[in-house]
Design a protein around this motif. Structure first.
Motif: not given
Length: 92
Positions: A73-87
């Protein structure tokens, strides 16, 4: 953190179909999200099973279990990917 940061993505082996080895299938979405923000990514294999670590400027900014990330996938719907992005964006 400004765009074009250098992010070291350290990942350990995990078990799939009875075989334990380093794979990047669960990391595809995470890599896509970070690359979309303009970051450079260095993949580094580590011996710790099921572990994912994001290192920015020598500092551990995010860590999770590799199997908790969505497969492909592209990570757009994965909450962990979004947390990592913010970190990564909040890293100094």
């Amino acid at each position: 953190m400004p765009k074009n940061a250098l992010v070291t993505l350290r990942h350990g082996p995990y078990q799939s179909c009875g075989v334990v080895e380093h794979r990047t299938f669960h990391l595809e979405g995470l890599q896509a999200v970070l690359k979309a923000d303009g970051h450079q990514i260095i993949l580094e294999e580590i011996p710790d099973w099921n572990d994912v670590q994001l290192i920015v400027n020598g500092e551990l900014v995010f860590q999770c279990n590799i199997t908790d990330l969505d497969f492909g996938g592209d990570g757009q719907l994965d909450p962990l990917c979004q947390q990592a992005r913010e970190a990564v964006l909040k890293a100094y």
